[in-house]
Design a protein around this motif. Structure first.
Motif, mmCIF file in Angstrom:
data_model
loop_
_atom_site.group_PDB
_atom_site.id
_atom_site.type_symbol
_atom_site.label_atom_id
_atom_site.label_comp_id
_atom_site.label_asym_id
_atom_site.label_seq_id
_atom_site.Cartn_x
_atom_site.Cartn_y
_atom_site.Cartn_z
ATOM 1 N N ILE A 142 0.770 -1.374 -0.030
ATOM 2 C CA ILE A 142 0.007 0.179 -0.075
ATOM 3 C C ILE A 142 1.015 1.297 0.062
ATOM 4 C CG2 ILE A 142 -1.663 1.378 1.326
ATOM 5 C CD1 ILE A 142 -2.583 -1.397 2.554
ATOM 6 N N LEU A 143 0.664 2.112 -0.730
ATOM 7 C CA LEU A 143 1.436 3.453 -0.908
ATOM 8 C C LEU A 143 0.608 4.480 -1.114
ATOM 9 C CD1 LEU A 143 2.882 1.309 -3.469
ATOM 10 C CD2 LEU A 143 4.699 2.912 -2.986
ATOM 11 N N HIS A 144 0.859 5.447 -0.166
ATOM 12 C CA HIS A 144 0.027 6.762 -0.033
ATOM 13 C C HIS A 144 0.937 7.800 -0.862
ATOM 14 C CE1 HIS A 144 -2.282 4.610 2.868
ATOM 15 N NE2 HIS A 144 -1.329 4.970 3.828
ATOM 16 N N ILE A 145 0.152 8.751 -1.435
ATOM 17 C CA ILE A 145 0.869 9.772 -2.041
ATOM 18 C C ILE A 145 0.863 10.668 -0.989
ATOM 19 C CG2 ILE A 145 0.966 11.374 -3.916
ATOM 20 C CD1 ILE A 145 1.759 8.693 -4.722
ATOM 21 N N ASN A 146 1.717 11.302 -0.438
ATOM 22 C CA ASN A 146 1.996 12.089 0.753
ATOM 23 C C ASN A 146 2.385 13.527 0.141
ATOM 24 O OD1 ASN A 146 1.838 13.406 3.359
ATOM 25 N ND2 ASN A 146 2.885 11.983 4.115
ATOM 26 N N SER A 147 2.838 14.154 1.013
ATOM 27 C CA SER A 147 3.372 15.459 0.446
ATOM 28 C C SER A 147 4.653 15.945 1.587
ATOM 29 C CB SER A 147 2.407 16.703 0.627
ATOM 30 O OG SER A 147 2.828 18.025 0.409
ATOM 31 N N TYR A 148 5.465 16.696 0.988
ATOM 32 C CA TYR A 148 6.691 17.240 1.894
ATOM 33 C C TYR A 148 5.865 18.009 3.064
ATOM 34 C CZ TYR A 148 10.821 19.409 3.599
ATOM 35 O OH TYR A 148 11.636 19.780 4.586
ATOM 36 N N LEU A 149 4.596 18.430 2.797
ATOM 37 C CA LEU A 149 3.845 19.582 3.619
ATOM 38 C C LEU A 149 3.441 18.539 4.917
ATOM 39 C CD1 LEU A 149 1.737 21.897 1.199
ATOM 40 C CD2 LEU A 149 4.006 22.374 2.802
ATOM 41 N N GLY A 150 3.451 17.052 4.785
ATOM 42 C CA GLY A 150 3.126 16.453 5.960
ATOM 43 C C GLY A 150 4.291 16.138 6.745
ATOM 44 N N HIS A 151 5.431 16.785 6.319
ATOM 45 C CA HIS A 151 6.652 16.635 7.573
ATOM 46 C C HIS A 151 7.075 18.164 7.843
ATOM 47 C CE1 HIS A 151 7.133 12.604 6.156
ATOM 48 N NE2 HIS A 151 6.489 12.780 5.150
ATOM 49 N N LYS A 152 6.940 18.943 6.886
ATOM 50 C CA LYS A 152 7.418 20.492 7.316
ATOM 51 C C LYS A 152 6.745 21.499 6.794
ATOM 52 C CE LYS A 152 11.580 23.272 7.361
ATOM 53 N NZ LYS A 152 12.929 23.424 7.073
ATOM 54 N N SER A 165 -3.946 17.876 6.609
ATOM 55 C CA SER A 165 -4.421 16.445 6.078
ATOM 56 C C SER A 165 -3.239 15.722 5.716
ATOM 57 C CB SER A 165 -5.175 16.621 4.806
ATOM 58 O OG SER A 165 -4.685 17.075 3.427
ATOM 59 N N LYS A 166 -2.121 16.209 5.435
ATOM 60 C CA LYS A 166 -0.982 15.516 4.931
ATOM 61 C C LYS A 166 -0.224 14.980 6.115
ATOM 62 C CE LYS A 166 -1.802 15.367 0.491
ATOM 63 N NZ LYS A 166 -2.140 13.947 -0.237
ATOM 64 N N SER A 167 -0.183 15.799 7.239
ATOM 65 C CA SER A 167 0.354 15.474 8.478
ATOM 66 C C SER A 167 -0.115 14.010 9.021
ATOM 67 C CB SER A 167 0.382 16.593 9.307
ATOM 68 O OG SER A 167 1.216 17.618 9.081
ATOM 69 N N ALA A 168 -1.594 13.880 8.646
ATOM 70 C CA ALA A 168 -2.387 12.962 9.158
ATOM 71 C C ALA A 168 -1.868 11.846 8.402
ATOM 72 C CB ALA A 168 -3.999 13.011 9.028
ATOM 73 N N VAL A 169 -1.636 11.904 7.096
ATOM 74 C CA VAL A 169 -1.336 10.856 6.288
ATOM 75 C C VAL A 169 0.047 10.088 6.710
ATOM 76 C CG1 VAL A 169 -0.415 9.998 3.807
ATOM 77 C CG2 VAL A 169 -2.538 11.484 4.239
ATOM 78 N N ILE A 189 3.712 -0.881 3.918
ATOM 79 C CA ILE A 189 2.958 0.370 3.726
ATOM 80 C C ILE A 189 3.803 1.305 3.719
ATOM 81 C CG2 ILE A 189 2.727 0.563 6.257
ATOM 82 C CD1 ILE A 189 -0.080 1.765 5.360
ATOM 83 N N SER A 190 3.895 2.178 2.537
ATOM 84 C CA SER A 190 4.935 3.354 2.217
ATOM 85 C C SER A 190 4.169 4.667 2.087
ATOM 86 C CB SER A 190 5.702 2.722 0.861
ATOM 87 O OG SER A 190 6.136 1.495 1.321
ATOM 88 N N SER A 191 4.928 5.599 2.415
ATOM 89 C CA SER A 191 4.521 6.930 2.212
ATOM 90 C C SER A 191 5.474 7.660 1.249
ATOM 91 C CB SER A 191 4.431 7.766 3.442
ATOM 92 O OG SER A 191 4.236 9.150 3.163
ATOM 93 N N VAL A 192 4.883 8.256 -0.004
ATOM 94 C CA VAL A 192 5.818 8.934 -0.762
ATOM 95 C C VAL A 192 5.444 10.412 -0.733
ATOM 96 C CG1 VAL A 192 6.548 9.114 -3.304
ATOM 97 C CG2 VAL A 192 5.905 7.089 -2.326
ATOM 98 N N SER A 193 6.457 11.346 -0.396
ATOM 99 C CA SER A 193 6.196 12.703 -0.197
ATOM 100 C C SER A 193 6.844 13.811 -1.093
ATOM 101 C CB SER A 193 6.444 13.065 1.381
ATOM 102 O OG SER A 193 5.657 12.144 2.166
ATOM 103 N N PRO A 194 6.091 13.938 -2.285
ATOM 104 C CA PRO A 194 6.885 14.800 -3.077
ATOM 105 C C PRO A 194 6.787 16.400 -2.547
ATOM 106 C CG PRO A 194 4.969 13.604 -4.115
ATOM 107 C CD PRO A 194 4.787 13.420 -2.599
ATOM 108 N N GLY A 195 7.723 17.349 -3.037
ATOM 109 C CA GLY A 195 7.592 18.617 -2.909
ATOM 110 C C GLY A 195 6.567 19.303 -3.860
#
Length: 255
Positions: A142-152, A165-169, A189-195
């Motif tokens: 399972i892969l979630h398309i996250n965001s760098y905004l989910g980290h900073k 919402s992305k911090s929640a992911v 399970i993986s999160s991929v966080s693009p800028g």
């Protein structure tokens, strides 16, 4: 470590948000890799058009009209997949929306739309995919398309609800990893966080304010295909390797 997509050939992948952007791009790439893809999206005609273009590839693309803010739509989509394609081996949670209402004056319905799409839809789809994998003894991914905004979070107004919402992911990816470990499961399970990515949701958006669009267009960015390459790399890792988090940023990104 040997990277290979061979074990996924002929298997079933569910991709949410498959009508545009990263979702459409990863659905197409998986079909070319020999995967049978169920593409979920509201603009089902776009997925159907892509399916025609991909008809000569090794895999298949099936269009399923789905609004991920509606649980019944998601449940019906997974039932269709089970009845017509088979058990799920891959889930790509790509459905997502960006809105920029501030917390001080934003509208409740806009906040709710972001949370229902980016968080609740992701949770429901993940639950249903794991049910399918466990029932059929499949060590899927399972892969979630996250965001760098989910980290900073950069010092820029208008990011409150989207970044939340992305911090929640990010949190959900980690808590689900622990749930799977506790259950003795080998599902990854993986999160991929693009800028910044050039998509219909960002620089090509038709709903964002002109001020926000002008700001986004000034930022360094990557393309859908760059994120797809990262997803394929993640899926290509051997069963004993889990890339839990990938952060992908364009060279020159300021935050």
């Amino acid at each position: 470590m040997v990277l290979s997509m061979e074990r996924w050939i002929g298997k079933i992948a569910v991709v949410t948000g498959a009508s545009s952007g990263i979702g459409a791009a990863i659905a197409g790439r998986l079909v070319k890799e020999g995967v049978k893809v169920a593409g979920l999206g509201r603009r089902v005609e776009r997925i159907e058009e892509n399916a025609k273009k991909l008809s000569e590839e090794k895999g298949e693309l099936h269009a399923i009209k789905t609004d991920v803010t509606k649980e019944e739509d998601i449940l019906n989509a997974f039932k269709w997949v089970a009845d017509n394609l088979g058990p799920v081996s891959i889930l790509i949670n790509s459905a997502g929306i960006y809105r920029d209402p501030p917390l001080m004056s934003g509208k409740t319905e806009e906040w709710k739309a972001v949370i229902d799409t980016n968080v609740m839809g992701l949770c429901i789809a993940t639950r249903e995919a794991i049910k399918s994998m466990q029932a059929n003894k499949i060590d899927g991914h399972i892969l979630h398309i996250n965001s760098y905004l989910g980290h900073k979070i950069p010092a820029s107004p208008g990011l409150s609800i989207y970044a939340t919402s992305k911090s929640a992911v990010t949190t959900l990816t980690e808590t689900m990893r622990h749930e799977l470990i506790a259950a003795g499961s080998k599902i990854k399970i993986s999160s991929v966080s693009p800028g910044m990515v050039e998509t219909e949701m960002t620089v090509f958006s038709k709903i964002l304010s002109e001020e926000r669009l002008n700001l986004l267009k000034q930022l360094a960015s990557i393309k859908d295909e760059d994120v797809v390459d990262a997803l394929i790399y993640n899926l290509s890792t051997p069963p004993h390797v889990q890339v839990h988090e990938m952060i992908i940023k364009p060279v020159g990104e300021m935050y």
